[in-house]
Scaffold this active site. Structure first.
Site, short mmCIF file in Angstrom:
data_model
loop_
_atom_site.label_atom_id
_atom_site.label_comp_id
_atom_site.label_asym_id
_atom_site.label_seq_id
_atom_site.Cartn_x
_atom_site.Cartn_y
_atom_site.Cartn_z
N TYR A 41 -8.33 14.31 -4.33
CA TYR A 41 -8.37 15.68 -3.80
C TYR A 41 -8.91 16.67 -4.81
O TYR A 41 -9.25 17.80 -4.46
CB TYR A 41 -6.97 16.14 -3.36
CG TYR A 41 -6.31 15.30 -2.30
CD1 TYR A 41 -6.99 14.28 -1.63
CD2 TYR A 41 -4.97 15.51 -1.96
CE1 TYR A 41 -6.36 13.50 -0.67
CE2 TYR A 41 -4.34 14.75 -0.99
CZ TYR A 41 -5.03 13.74 -0.36
OH TYR A 41 -4.40 12.98 0.59
N HIS A 99 -4.16 4.59 -3.23
CA HIS A 99 -4.71 5.38 -2.13
C HIS A 99 -5.38 4.51 -1.07
O HIS A 99 -5.20 4.72 0.14
CB HIS A 99 -5.71 6.41 -2.69
CG HIS A 99 -5.91 7.60 -1.84
ND1 HIS A 99 -6.30 8.82 -2.34
CD2 HIS A 99 -5.78 7.80 -0.50
CE1 HIS A 99 -6.40 9.70 -1.36
NE2 HIS A 99 -6.09 9.10 -0.22
#
Length: 269
Positions: A41, A99
């Site tokens: 992010y 992730h």
């Protein structure tokens, strides 16, 4: 340590700058205690600054970050976690996730999950888990680490992708399924069935989607920036849907996946 994830959390994907700072500090003021970020992010430093600026002590906050799939080789994984902690301005995260699984098993799962556990043993993560793992990958992870080590599998779940088999598979192992993109990037707001249910309870369709997940035992962390929406997401947990409503929402499942990059695994559905 018991398996618990505060619900709802605040997702921070695509949030940056003043918008992110305001969202995190407002959420914490309203009573949120779970903030979800990731290396990918590119906002960990800003999330850390917002947490520091808040009046809520770090020890009361459940902070999640994730290791990107290009950093799964053990030495790279450990270095990337140290970098994440530095950016976040904390000695530990409450939850550290893989992730995405390594595409085509380029890095063997045993290698990166063992490294993940070593990070936890070093005190840098209170809990560890995975994200975007299929049923077969969950089975493999359980063989490597043991189910008790894996807190969650963070997966896409919303009324249009209900992922029931994978959710049940995680629960069978005692792993908590958690839902990202619970509002299907806003599509839940346009659905006639959800709008009709929302009208019945004098709430909005986003609250219906969050209440539906809550009744399925699936914690979630929608990304919201306005105080009104952040409060609305919290209030959604007080909503109890009838069995008739739950059955109506079950019929909305159409296998509509939002997050499916080219490095994704071969999905179960």
């Amino acid at each position: 340590m018991s398996k618990h994830i505060p619900n709802p959390g605040l997702g921070t994907f695509r949030l940056t700058g003043d918008t992110l700072h305001h969202a995190v500090t407002t959420a914490l003021t309203l009573g949120y205690r779970h903030i979800d970020t990731a290396q990918f992010y590119d906002n960990e430093a800003e999330v850390g600054a917002a947490i520091k600026a808040s009046t809520v002590p770090r020890s009361d906050i459940f902070l999640t970050t994730k290791v990107w799939w290009e950093q799964l080789e053990p030495a790279a994984l450990k270095a990337s976690v140290d970098e994440s902690l530095k950016k976040l301005g904390t000695d530990y995260v409450d939850l550290l996730l893989i992730h995405w699984p390594s595409p085509n098993d380029e890095v063997p799962m045993r290698d990166y999950l063992t490294a993940l556990k070593e990070v936890k043993e070093a005190g840098k993560a209170r809990h560890i888990g995975v994200s975007n793992f299929t049923k077969a990958q969950i089975d493999q992870a359980v063989k490597i680490l043991g189910a008790e080590e894996i807190l969650t599998n963070q997966i896409e779940v919303h009324p249009f992708l209900q992922n029931r088999e994978l959710v049940a598979h995680c629960e069978h192992h005692g792993i908590i399924p958690t839902a990202f993109m619970p509002l299907a990037v806003g599509k839940v707001l346009e659905d006639d069935t959800l709008k009709a249910i929302a009208e019945k309870y004098a709430v909005n369709p986003a609250q219906v989607a969050i209440a539906w997940l809550n009744q399925r035992g699936i914690p979630t962390f929608p990304s919201s920036t306005k105080e009104k929406n952040l409060k609305s997401n919290l209030d959604a947990l007080k909503l109890e849907l009838s069995q008739e409503d739950m059955d109506a929402i079950a019929k909305l499942d159409r296998g509509e996946r939002v997050a499916s990059p080219d490095f994704a695994p071969k999905w179960d559905q």
